[in-house]
Design a protein around this motif. Structure first.
Motif, mmCIF file in Angstrom:
data_model
loop_
_atom_site.group_PDB
_atom_site.id
_atom_site.type_symbol
_atom_site.label_atom_id
_atom_site.label_comp_id
_atom_site.label_asym_id
_atom_site.label_seq_id
_atom_site.Cartn_x
_atom_site.Cartn_y
_atom_site.Cartn_z
ATOM 1 N N UNK A 205 39.411 44.203 42.465
ATOM 2 C CA UNK A 205 38.907 45.474 41.975
ATOM 3 C C UNK A 205 40.000 46.267 41.258
ATOM 4 N N UNK A 206 39.637 46.958 40.186
ATOM 5 C CA UNK A 206 40.532 47.905 39.528
ATOM 6 C C UNK A 206 40.173 49.291 40.054
ATOM 7 N N UNK A 207 41.151 49.945 40.697
ATOM 8 C CA UNK A 207 40.889 51.212 41.380
ATOM 9 C C UNK A 207 41.459 52.397 40.617
ATOM 10 N N UNK A 208 40.828 53.525 40.812
ATOM 11 C CA UNK A 208 41.339 54.788 40.284
ATOM 12 C C UNK A 208 42.224 55.437 41.346
ATOM 13 N N UNK A 209 43.429 55.808 40.956
ATOM 14 C CA UNK A 209 44.379 56.464 41.851
ATOM 15 C C UNK A 209 44.577 57.890 41.348
ATOM 16 N N UNK A 228 44.622 43.644 47.112
ATOM 17 C CA UNK A 228 44.215 43.481 48.500
ATOM 18 C C UNK A 228 42.701 43.491 48.671
ATOM 19 N N UNK A 229 41.978 43.845 47.603
ATOM 20 C CA UNK A 229 40.522 43.901 47.672
ATOM 21 C C UNK A 229 39.929 42.862 46.752
ATOM 22 N N UNK A 230 39.157 41.963 47.305
ATOM 23 C CA UNK A 230 38.546 40.892 46.520
ATOM 24 C C UNK A 230 37.075 41.204 46.281
ATOM 25 N N UNK A 231 36.648 41.062 45.027
ATOM 26 C CA UNK A 231 35.258 41.307 44.679
ATOM 27 C C UNK A 231 34.384 40.146 45.136
ATOM 28 N N UNK A 254 39.383 54.714 48.225
ATOM 29 C CA UNK A 254 39.291 53.607 49.185
ATOM 30 C C UNK A 254 37.873 53.085 49.198
ATOM 31 N N UNK A 255 37.740 51.775 49.441
ATOM 32 C CA UNK A 255 36.430 51.187 49.542
ATOM 33 C C UNK A 255 35.766 51.612 50.843
ATOM 34 N N UNK A 256 34.453 51.884 50.761
ATOM 35 C CA UNK A 256 33.718 52.248 51.961
ATOM 36 C C UNK A 256 32.545 51.271 52.173
#
Length: 256
Positions: A205-209, A228-231, A254-256
């Motif tokens: 995943x590409x995350x917004x910080x 660290x997060x796999x789609x 963060x993923x929920x």
């Protein structure tokens, strides 16, 4: 260069809206076009439907050349250079006169029409310093990408009317979007139907910080790959989906 598309087409990530500082002066598409014309009156401009447009300044950079092409109702602006142009021309059956923008259009047409290639496979074959923005007027598809090291300036943001704005000029982007903008993440690509993904790490995943100031207000947002997060093997599509399963906790999503 400058590309501005209404929210219904551009579908920018909602995270770009988060900065609460300096957002008062954001403009709509008509105001952005008027400002751009006043600052760079000699630019090549393509006016599209509903006030959407793409423009390229003639003030090119000797370090990062730029080109624009329109083929089969596909508009493409390319910034930078590709190191493997000879190989790509042969692969796509193009002449020696074909520019980088023409190669990107052909790569996109293969992706769209002739093979079930994943988008990351197409972009991974491009080697060099580059950023590009492509619009297919027939399918209303946007496609943008930036090289792995981010060696060509490329930024995106959200205008006052929710439009997607992309430019290699940070000053123009800030005039259009205030602080609702960020560098386009290196090694990533964006399609308005699929959202933002990494072409080197397509299963992550590409995350917004978000960055906060001393008063706890969000001052800026940037995007990076979360290794660290796999789609899932079949990713969900759309930036709204990405937004729905994230939450802001202590300066990041963060993923929920």
């Amino acid at each position: 260069m400058l590309a501005v598309f209404e929210k219904a087409i551009g579908n920018p990530p909602e995270e770009l809206r988060l900065p609460s500082i300096g957002s008062e002066g954001k403009k709509n598409r008509a105001e952005i076009l008027e400002t751009f014309r006043s600052l760079l009156p000699e630019s090549t401009l393509y006016s599209l439907s509903n006030g959407n447009f793409m423009a390229l300044s003639r003030e090119g950079s000797p370090v990062h050349p730029r080109s624009m092409v329109v083929l089969d109702d596909i508009f493409c602006i390319f910034l930078g250079t590709l190191d493997n142009m000879s190989e790509l021309r042969r692969y796509y059956g193009l002449s020696r006169q074909a520019t980088e923008a023409m190669v990107v259009v052909e790569a996109y047409k293969v992706l769209r029409d002739r093979a079930p290639y994943p988008p990351d496979q197409v972009i991974r074959d491009l080697q060099g310093k580059f950023a590009f923005f492509l619009f297919d007027a027939k399918t209303r598809t946007l496609f943008a990408a930036r090289d792995r090291e981010g060696r060509v300036e490329f930024n995106w943001g959200m205008a006052g009317d929710g439009s997607l704005v992309c430019s290699d000029d940070p000053k123009i982007l800030q005039i259009a979007c205030g602080n609702s903008c960020a560098p386009f993440p290196p090694g990533c690509m964006f399609m308005n139907g699929c959202g933002l993904t990494s072409f080197d790490h397509p299963l992550h995943k590409v995350r917004a910080i978000a960055q906060e100031d001393d008063d706890g207000r969000i001052s800026e947002v940037f995007f990076q790959v979360d290794l660290l997060t796999r789609l899932p093997s079949i990713p969900r599509t759309g930036s709204a989906t990405n937004w729905a399963d994230t939450t802001f906790i202590q300066g990041e999503f963060k993923q929920i």
